[in-house]
Design a protein around this motif. Sequence first.
Motif, PDB file in Angstrom:
ATOM      1  N   ARG A 121      -8.493   5.815   4.482  1.00 20.40           N
ATOM      2  CA  ARG A 121      -7.461   4.806   4.298  1.00 20.40           C
ATOM      3  C   ARG A 121      -7.227   4.044   5.578  1.00 20.40           C
ATOM      4  O   ARG A 121      -7.309   4.585   6.675  1.00 20.40           O
ATOM      5  CB  ARG A 121      -6.146   5.463   3.849  1.00 20.40           C
ATOM      6  CG  ARG A 121      -6.215   6.242   2.552  1.00 20.40           C
ATOM      7  CD  ARG A 121      -6.493   5.324   1.375  1.00 20.40           C
ATOM      8  NE  ARG A 121      -5.500   4.282   1.234  1.00 20.40           N
ATOM      9  CZ  ARG A 121      -4.361   4.406   0.553  1.00 20.40           C
ATOM     10  NH1 ARG A 121      -4.068   5.538  -0.059  1.00 20.40           N
ATOM     11  NH2 ARG A 121      -3.520   3.403   0.450  1.00 20.40           N
ATOM     12  N   ASP A 122      -6.881   2.784   5.464  1.00 18.00           N
ATOM     13  CA  ASP A 122      -6.489   1.967   6.595  1.00 18.00           C
ATOM     14  C   ASP A 122      -5.027   2.286   6.892  1.00 18.00           C
ATOM     15  O   ASP A 122      -4.154   2.054   6.051  1.00 18.00           O
ATOM     16  CB  ASP A 122      -6.673   0.494   6.273  1.00 18.00           C
ATOM     17  CG  ASP A 122      -6.352  -0.418   7.454  1.00 18.00           C
ATOM     18  OD1 ASP A 122      -5.881   0.085   8.489  1.00 18.00           O
ATOM     19  OD2 ASP A 122      -6.560  -1.639   7.329  1.00 18.00           O
ATOM     20  N   ASP A 175      -9.015  10.234   5.692  1.00 19.38           N
ATOM     21  CA  ASP A 175      -9.059  10.177   4.229  1.00 19.38           C
ATOM     22  C   ASP A 175      -9.648   8.868   3.713  1.00 19.38           C
ATOM     23  O   ASP A 175      -9.643   8.607   2.516  1.00 19.38           O
ATOM     24  CB  ASP A 175      -7.654  10.345   3.649  1.00 19.38           C
ATOM     25  CG  ASP A 175      -7.285  11.815   3.446  1.00 19.38           C
ATOM     26  OD1 ASP A 175      -8.096  12.683   3.808  1.00 19.38           O
ATOM     27  OD2 ASP A 175      -6.181  12.074   2.928  1.00 19.38           O
ATOM     28  N   LEU A 192      -4.773   9.586   7.723  1.00 12.19           N
ATOM     29  CA  LEU A 192      -5.074   8.538   6.747  1.00 12.19           C
ATOM     30  C   LEU A 192      -6.485   8.001   6.958  1.00 12.19           C
ATOM     31  O   LEU A 192      -7.239   7.801   5.996  1.00 12.19           O
ATOM     32  CB  LEU A 192      -4.052   7.403   6.856  1.00 12.19           C
ATOM     33  CG  LEU A 192      -2.653   7.704   6.318  1.00 12.19           C
ATOM     34  CD1 LEU A 192      -1.671   6.629   6.752  1.00 12.19           C
ATOM     35  CD2 LEU A 192      -2.673   7.819   4.792  1.00 12.19           C
ATOM     36  N   PRO A 238       0.829  -1.209   0.000  1.00  8.88           N
ATOM     37  CA  PRO A 238       0.000   0.000   0.000  1.00  8.88           C
ATOM     38  C   PRO A 238       0.862   1.257   0.000  1.00  8.88           C
ATOM     39  O   PRO A 238       1.996   1.249   0.487  1.00  8.88           O
ATOM     40  CB  PRO A 238      -0.814  -0.125   1.290  1.00  8.88           C
ATOM     41  CG  PRO A 238      -0.010  -1.026   2.168  1.00  8.88           C
ATOM     42  CD  PRO A 238       0.664  -1.989   1.244  1.00  8.88           C
ATOM     43  N   ALA A 258       0.514   5.861   0.096  1.00 10.77           N
ATOM     44  CA  ALA A 258      -0.402   6.980   0.357  1.00 10.77           C
ATOM     45  C   ALA A 258       0.361   8.293   0.465  1.00 10.77           C
ATOM     46  O   ALA A 258       1.499   8.343   0.956  1.00 10.77           O
ATOM     47  CB  ALA A 258      -1.185   6.746   1.643  1.00 10.77           C
TER      48      ALA A 258
END
Length: 210
Positions: A202-203, A200, A197, A87, A89
């Motif tokens: 996200r995890d 937003d 995060l 992942p 970000a």
Amino acid sequence: MVLVSSTPDASLYVPRFNAMDAGGVRPFVDAVATAQLVTVGEDGIPDATFLPVLWDGDRLVGHLARANPHWRRIVDGSPALAIVTGPDAYVSPSWYATKREHGKVVPTWNYSVVHLRGRITVHDDATWVRGLVTRLTDRHESARDEPWAVTDAPADYVEKNLRPIVGVEVVVESVEAKAKLSQNRSDADRAGVATGLVADGRDADGLVAP
């Protein structure tokens, strides 16, 4: 096999605090289970293909579509690079606690990546490819309540669907692993990144160092 994390001549830039823990590299690759395979043809032109992979011992194996010209341009024994990405970000400087203290912060990007390098061989062999597909299937089906197996499909149907794919195998010679997860920031800054995060959508797990 040599594990390279942050040597000066490594092709992957890995600052000391971003070196992935050696014990976490194989689990990371196994969890992602895909890679961008990069090779260079005899004409010097690079090719790249996204493909499912298994890393077993010192071998990284996968398959490409027969219709993909990439495999025909591979010279057996030539160098190959497999890029496994986790992942990633964008990190806003507004998330840092230190922004409120002195404002000396800038945006960045968090991500994890593993580079596996070695020599590649093409396997245009039905038995080899069937074994690979069986192993890949078992890997991804094993956790299911009713796992599907290659043998669940009619044998002639399986053979028909094996013909359009070709196997590849990389004998891994070096591994470079990087986890850029705000390790160089304070606990308060990392907590702010995790909160940002989540806000937003996200995890934050896997995107910020604990």
